[in-house]
Write a protein that holds these residues in place. Structure first.
Motif, PDB file in Angstrom:
ATOM      1  N   PHE A  39      25.333  30.092  44.626  1.00 62.08           N
ATOM      2  CA  PHE A  39      26.127  31.216  44.138  1.00 62.08           C
ATOM      3  C   PHE A  39      27.585  31.060  44.561  1.00 62.08           C
ATOM      4  CE2 PHE A  39      27.848  35.528  44.840  1.00 62.08           C
ATOM      5  CZ  PHE A  39      27.842  35.974  43.538  1.00 62.08           C
ATOM      6  N   LEU A  40      27.811  30.734  45.843  1.00 64.47           N
ATOM      7  CA  LEU A  40      29.186  30.615  46.330  1.00 64.47           C
ATOM      8  C   LEU A  40      29.931  29.457  45.686  1.00 64.47           C
ATOM      9  CD1 LEU A  40      28.829  31.563  50.096  1.00 64.47           C
ATOM     10  CD2 LEU A  40      29.724  32.945  48.208  1.00 64.47           C
ATOM     11  N   ASP A  41      29.234  28.360  45.364  1.00 63.27           N
ATOM     12  CA  ASP A  41      29.877  27.275  44.622  1.00 63.27           C
ATOM     13  C   ASP A  41      30.291  27.754  43.228  1.00 63.27           C
ATOM     14  OD1 ASP A  41      29.756  25.237  46.593  1.00 63.27           O
ATOM     15  OD2 ASP A  41      27.687  24.761  46.024  1.00 63.27           O
ATOM     16  N   GLY A  42      29.463  28.578  42.612  1.00 64.00           N
ATOM     17  CA  GLY A  42      29.798  29.143  41.303  1.00 64.00           C
ATOM     18  C   GLY A  42      31.033  30.031  41.384  1.00 64.00           C
ATOM     19  N   ILE A  43      31.083  30.842  42.411  1.00 67.09           N
ATOM     20  CA  ILE A  43      32.245  31.725  42.602  1.00 67.09           C
ATOM     21  C   ILE A  43      33.505  30.902  42.872  1.00 67.09           C
ATOM     22  CG2 ILE A  43      33.241  33.519  44.099  1.00 67.09           C
ATOM     23  CD1 ILE A  43      31.058  34.480  42.086  1.00 67.09           C
ATOM     24  N   ALA A  44      33.387  29.837  43.655  1.00 67.86           N
ATOM     25  CA  ALA A  44      34.549  28.970  43.920  1.00 67.86           C
ATOM     26  C   ALA A  44      35.029  28.327  42.621  1.00 67.86           C
ATOM     27  CB  ALA A  44      34.182  27.907  44.953  1.00 67.86           C
ATOM     28  N   VAL A  46      34.710  29.639  39.604  1.00 72.17           N
ATOM     29  CA  VAL A  46      35.373  30.715  38.858  1.00 72.17           C
ATOM     30  C   VAL A  46      36.792  30.915  39.371  1.00 72.17           C
ATOM     31  CG1 VAL A  46      35.366  33.208  38.408  1.00 72.17           C
ATOM     32  CG2 VAL A  46      33.259  31.890  38.135  1.00 72.17           C
ATOM     33  N   GLU A  47      36.974  30.833  40.673  1.00 71.34           N
ATOM     34  CA  GLU A  47      38.321  30.997  41.224  1.00 71.34           C
ATOM     35  C   GLU A  47      39.246  29.871  40.747  1.00 71.34           C
ATOM     36  OE1 GLU A  47      40.707  31.749  45.394  1.00 71.34           O
ATOM     37  OE2 GLU A  47      38.602  31.163  45.495  1.00 71.34           O
ATOM     38  N   ARG A  48      38.746  28.643  40.707  1.00 73.86           N
ATOM     39  CA  ARG A  48      39.573  27.526  40.226  1.00 73.86           C
ATOM     40  C   ARG A  48      39.920  27.712  38.746  1.00 73.86           C
ATOM     41  NH1 ARG A  48      35.683  24.906  43.243  1.00 73.86           N
ATOM     42  NH2 ARG A  48      34.664  23.962  41.424  1.00 73.86           N
ATOM     43  N   VAL A  49      38.949  28.143  37.962  1.00 71.59           N
ATOM     44  CA  VAL A  49      39.196  28.398  36.538  1.00 71.59           C
ATOM     45  C   VAL A  49      40.196  29.540  36.383  1.00 71.59           C
ATOM     46  CG1 VAL A  49      38.177  29.227  34.378  1.00 71.59           C
ATOM     47  CG2 VAL A  49      37.010  27.462  35.713  1.00 71.59           C
ATOM     48  N   ALA A  50      40.046  30.582  37.174  1.00 74.29           N
ATOM     49  CA  ALA A  50      40.952  31.731  37.086  1.00 74.29           C
ATOM     50  C   ALA A  50      42.399  31.321  37.366  1.00 74.29           C
ATOM     51  CB  ALA A  50      40.506  32.827  38.063  1.00 74.29           C
ATOM     52  N   LYS A  51      42.590  30.454  38.343  1.00 74.18           N
ATOM     53  CA  LYS A  51      43.949  29.989  38.652  1.00 74.18           C
ATOM     54  C   LYS A  51      44.518  29.167  37.490  1.00 74.18           C
ATOM     55  CE  LYS A  51      43.491  30.108  43.650  1.00 74.18           C
ATOM     56  NZ  LYS A  51      43.376  29.322  44.884  1.00 74.18           N
ATOM     57  N   ALA A  52      43.701  28.292  36.910  1.00 73.83           N
ATOM     58  CA  ALA A  52      44.154  27.497  35.762  1.00 73.83           C
ATOM     59  C   ALA A  52      44.442  28.396  34.568  1.00 73.83           C
ATOM     60  CB  ALA A  52      43.100  26.448  35.398  1.00 73.83           C
ATOM     61  N   ALA A  53      43.595  29.386  34.348  1.00 77.37           N
ATOM     62  CA  ALA A  53      43.781  30.313  33.228  1.00 77.37           C
ATOM     63  C   ALA A  53      45.061  31.132  33.409  1.00 77.37           C
ATOM     64  CB  ALA A  53      42.568  31.231  33.100  1.00 77.37           C
ATOM     65  N   ASP A  93      36.059  21.785  32.620  1.00 74.83           N
ATOM     66  CA  ASP A  93      35.147  20.668  32.868  1.00 74.83           C
ATOM     67  C   ASP A  93      35.641  19.824  34.040  1.00 74.83           C
ATOM     68  OD1 ASP A  93      33.518  21.452  30.756  1.00 74.83           O
ATOM     69  OD2 ASP A  93      34.145  19.814  29.426  1.00 74.83           O
ATOM     70  N   ARG A  94      36.928  19.543  34.046  1.00 71.75           N
ATOM     71  CA  ARG A  94      37.512  18.749  35.130  1.00 71.75           C
ATOM     72  C   ARG A  94      37.362  19.470  36.469  1.00 71.75           C
ATOM     73  NH1 ARG A  94      41.544  18.241  38.348  1.00 71.75           N
ATOM     74  NH2 ARG A  94      42.640  20.094  37.660  1.00 71.75           N
ATOM     75  N   LEU A  95      37.634  20.761  36.481  1.00 67.20           N
ATOM     76  CA  LEU A  95      37.538  21.544  37.718  1.00 67.20           C
ATOM     77  C   LEU A  95      36.113  21.612  38.243  1.00 67.20           C
ATOM     78  CD1 LEU A  95      39.982  24.424  36.766  1.00 67.20           C
ATOM     79  CD2 LEU A  95      40.358  22.644  38.500  1.00 67.20           C
ATOM     80  N   PHE A  96      35.133  21.702  37.328  1.00 62.79           N
ATOM     81  CA  PHE A  96      33.742  21.744  37.759  1.00 62.79           C
ATOM     82  C   PHE A  96      33.358  20.405  38.382  1.00 62.79           C
ATOM     83  CE2 PHE A  96      29.120  21.577  37.216  1.00 62.79           C
ATOM     84  CZ  PHE A  96      28.779  22.773  37.830  1.00 62.79           C
ATOM     85  N   THR A  97      33.728  19.317  37.747  1.00 61.89           N
ATOM     86  CA  THR A  97      33.421  17.984  38.262  1.00 61.89           C
ATOM     87  C   THR A  97      34.135  17.750  39.593  1.00 61.89           C
ATOM     88  OG1 THR A  97      33.103  17.136  36.036  1.00 61.89           O
ATOM     89  CG2 THR A  97      33.546  15.510  37.760  1.00 61.89           C
ATOM     90  N   GLU A  98      35.383  18.169  39.666  1.00 64.16           N
ATOM     91  CA  GLU A  98      36.171  18.035  40.889  1.00 64.16           C
ATOM     92  C   GLU A  98      35.518  18.796  42.035  1.00 64.16           C
ATOM     93  OE1 GLU A  98      40.039  20.340  41.671  1.00 64.16           O
ATOM     94  OE2 GLU A  98      40.705  18.392  40.926  1.00 64.16           O
ATOM     95  N   GLY A  99      35.036  19.996  41.744  1.00 63.06           N
ATOM     96  CA  GLY A  99      34.380  20.817  42.764  1.00 63.06           C
ATOM     97  C   GLY A  99      33.099  20.178  43.261  1.00 63.06           C
TER      98      GLY A  99
END
Length: 103
Positions: A39-44, A46-53, A93-99
């Motif tokens: 769950f916490l990896d999912g939230i992290a 989302v935070e990376r996506v939110a910053k990019a968005a 996609d890049r952010l998920f792979t990076e994470g």
């Protein structure tokens, strides 16, 4: 801020979907569900996506269900899909792979 509201051509959309097969074209949007290890990896993620968005001033619909995060993208003010959607999708996609690589 003015943005290009040129809708993607069917060929451009198909090219994106071929290059990013986890994304689906549904209901006029592109959508993908990611599954994080926790769950916490999912939230992290989302935070990376939110910053990019926020940096792109283009915000996806986000649905979080335990470890699953679904993103849906469409350029509402253009009335459909634009390069802004596919660019943010590719960045997600890049952010998920990076994470995943950071763990």
């Amino acid at each position: 801020m003015a943005y290009d509201r040129t809708l993607l051509s069917p060929d451009a959309l198909q090219t994106f979907l071929t290059q990013h097969p986890a994304w689906k074209h549904e209901g006029g949007m592109i959508r993908r569900t990611y599954e994080a290890p926790s769950f916490l990896d999912g939230i992290a993620f989302v935070e990376r996506v939110a910053k990019a968005a926020e940096a792109a001033d283009h915000h996806p619909d986000i649905d979080i269900r335990w470890r699953k995060v679904t993103l849906a993208l469409v350029t509402h003010d253009a009335g459909g899909l634009t390069s802004r959607d596919t660019s943010l999708a590719a960045e997600a996609d890049r952010l998920f792979t990076e994470g995943a690589a950071v763990r």
